[in-house]
Design an enzyme around this catalytic site. Structure first.
Site, mmCIF file in Angstrom:
data_model
loop_
_atom_site.group_PDB
_atom_site.id
_atom_site.type_symbol
_atom_site.label_atom_id
_atom_site.label_comp_id
_atom_site.label_asym_id
_atom_site.label_seq_id
_atom_site.Cartn_x
_atom_site.Cartn_y
_atom_site.Cartn_z
ATOM 1 N N LYS A 85 -142.320 -58.113 10.800
ATOM 2 C CA LYS A 85 -141.635 -57.208 10.067
ATOM 3 C C LYS A 85 -141.092 -55.905 11.023
ATOM 4 O O LYS A 85 -141.587 -55.490 12.213
ATOM 5 C CB LYS A 85 -142.716 -56.511 9.319
ATOM 6 C CG LYS A 85 -142.164 -55.651 7.977
ATOM 7 C CD LYS A 85 -143.086 -54.810 7.378
ATOM 8 C CE LYS A 85 -142.942 -53.856 6.208
ATOM 9 N NZ LYS A 85 -144.109 -53.208 5.401
ATOM 10 N N SER A 160 -143.074 -53.566 0.864
ATOM 11 C CA SER A 160 -141.988 -53.268 1.792
ATOM 12 C C SER A 160 -141.594 -54.594 2.804
ATOM 13 O O SER A 160 -140.612 -54.390 3.284
ATOM 14 C CB SER A 160 -142.041 -51.983 2.332
ATOM 15 O OG SER A 160 -143.335 -52.006 3.316
ATOM 16 N N SER A 184 -147.764 -53.465 0.617
ATOM 17 C CA SER A 184 -146.358 -54.213 1.299
ATOM 18 C C SER A 184 -146.592 -55.361 1.891
ATOM 19 O O SER A 184 -145.617 -56.186 2.042
ATOM 20 C CB SER A 184 -145.928 -53.256 2.056
ATOM 21 O OG SER A 184 -145.441 -51.920 1.523
#
Length: 502
Positions: A85, A160, A184
């Site tokens: 990420k 996210s 997330s």
């Protein structure tokens, strides 16, 4: 000349077996995943989950292949291409944090988790999309735009950690790293038919990850199988002198998490069903009922594997406690500003400067805008301390319901509604600050929780079921997850990203 090793749905152990048999190399894996990224992320369905390809990945893989031939694997993730990420800093590789303001920001050092991945032999294949500063449940960023759900292209993959979720689901990498402040890791895991775990806060270092709420932040693994999730978790967990919260590792198990892959763990287990989390009474039936139906099937699979469902169990005033424990608007501005102030070469040194330089994507702007207007330091704000105390109270209630019913875990939908469509997010049907996700129960109580693929609706949309445990119960959650996987076999790849022809 490439071998015919099929990378779709492959696992870490299968790759290592193939390496030992001379059937595949790490360099070949990198090349094949890059082909899939080109075919399905950049072209074809244009998933748009990858922000930056690591140009050094082929050379890193080739070096690992040489080491493997000379002396064997360097660690448990030897040669494994990993999606990371873009919330994690990577030395010499662009790190955007989802923000167009940081499109040219190149850190000088790795986040601790990234360093641990490299030390374990992994190849950082690519950085993946997230919403601006991880401040939303949705896969939109000002840096790269919209990430699509590979199972339903008109729908969101969840945020996210949207790019990691979409990328691992579509076999654009072997395993992936996300980060979970409110859910997330688990929201995209639920929406992308993956396994993902949020650990007890402090078991994994946050150093080098852009923060949102330091009391809740934790990186976490995302994978197509429980075994791969556990292998990645074993690498990520550990004490970091640069993150005082990781002192919590002194209270964790010394066992390897891969030693808890017990296919029979559900036999005799007691699972509480938190009915209050199956959707509000006024929630739209078309969004809630398909999710509930799939979760019921997953619960039935647990019961068929020998679990006792304690149905229902309750946490007092759950909705009110979730509201009372929210710290995003109260704490995030201070945490982000502290992070940015420590990076003198960054293009902005505060959330106010980011806001002045460029707005977040409009589909995810509401929470960030509220953070900009929040207190610079909440230390003198009684509302802040009330929320901190409320988090401790919520943790006590989570622990109490386990003790009261002698539970191994509490089960409920990760999110009680279907993944939002692009239209719903653009017209404001769902907003970050009002999105009805249940993942915040674990986050705001600092308790561990694992997201399991519950199955699919009649329209082929993935649904997740969450198992919530007590602090440091990660080994038991992994046992239950492995047993559920063995009984239900819930994983299937998306039709939008099939195997590529050689």
């Amino acid at each position: 000349m490439m071998t015919d090793f099929d990378i779709t749905e492959t696992t870490v152990s299968e790759i290592h077996d193939a390496m030992r048999a001379g059937e595949v190399t790490s360099r070949e894996l990198v090349d094949r995943y890059r082909e899939r990224i080109e075919a399905y992320d950049r072209a074809g369905p244009e998933l748009n989950g990858v922000v930056t390809l690591n140009p050094d990945a082929p050379d890193r893989a080739a070096e690992l292949d040489e080491t493997f031939a000379e002396s064997g694997p360097v660690g448990p993730l030897h040669g494994i291409p990993v999606l990371v990420k873009d919330q994690a800093e990577t030395a010499g590789l662009t790190t955007t944090f989802g923000s167009a303001v940081f499109e040219e920001y190149v850190p000088e050092t790795d986040a601790t988790v990234v360093r641990k991945l490299r030390d374990a032999g992994a190849v950082v294949l690519a950085k993946t999309n997230l919403c601006d500063w991880a401040a939303s449940w949705f896969g939109y960023s000002s840096a790269t735009g919209r990430t699509k759900n590979p199972y339903a292209l008109a729908r969101d993959p969840g945020g996210s950690s949207a790019g990691t979720g979409a990328g691992v689901a579509a076999n654009l990498g072997t395993i992936g790293v996300g980060e979970d402040t409110g859910g997330s890791v688990r929201v995209p895991a639920a929406y992308c038919n993956l396994f993902g775990i949020r650990v007890t806060t402090g078991l994994i270092s946050r150093t080098g990850f852009a923060p949102l709420v330091a009391r809740q932040d934790t990186p976490g693994p995302m994978a197509r199988t429980v075994a791969d999730m556990a292998r990645l978790l074993d690498v990520m967990v550990g004490y970091d002198p640069d993150d005082e919260w990781t002192g919590a590792t002194a209270m964790a198990t010394d066992d390897d998490y891969v030693d808890h892959l017990d296919a029979d763990a559900l036999d005799g287990a007691r699972i509480g069903v938190l009915r209050a989390a199956f959707g509000a009474d006024d929630a739209p039936a078309a969004e809630v009922e398909p999710v509930s139906a799939v979760v019921e099937e997953a619960l039935a699979a647990m019961a068929d594997a020998g679990a006792t469902l304690v149905d229902p169990v309750s946490i007092p005033d759950l909705d009110e406690q979730v509201d009372d424990t929210s710290l995003y608007v109260l704490q995030a501005k201070r945490d982000l500003n502290d992070f940015l102030a420590e990076r003198p070469g960054a293009p902005a040194d505060s959330v106010e400067a980011i806001d002045d330089a460029g707005d977040p994507h409009p589909c995810v702007a509401d929470l960030f805008d509220a953070i900009v207007d929040g207190p610079a330091d909440p230390i003198d704000d009684p509302d802040y301390w009330a929320a901190v105390a409320a988090q401790e109270r919520l943790r006590r209630h989570v622990v109490r319901v386990h003790a009261e019913h002698d539970l191994d875990a509490v089960a409920f939908p990760d999110v009680p509604v279907l993944p939002p469509t692009e239209e719903q997010l653009r017209d404001g049907t769902y907003t970050t600050m009002a999105f009805p996700t249940n993942t915040v129960v674990g986050s705001q109580s600092s308790c561990p929780a694992v997201s399991l693929p519950a199955g699919f609706t009649d329209e082929g949309i993935p649904v997740g079921v969450e198992l919530l445990g007590t602090p440091f119960a990660e080994p038991r959650l992994i046992e239950l997850a492995a047993s559920y996987e063995s009984a239900a076999d819930p994983r299937r790849p998306p039709a939008t990203a099939p195997p590529l022809d050689d």
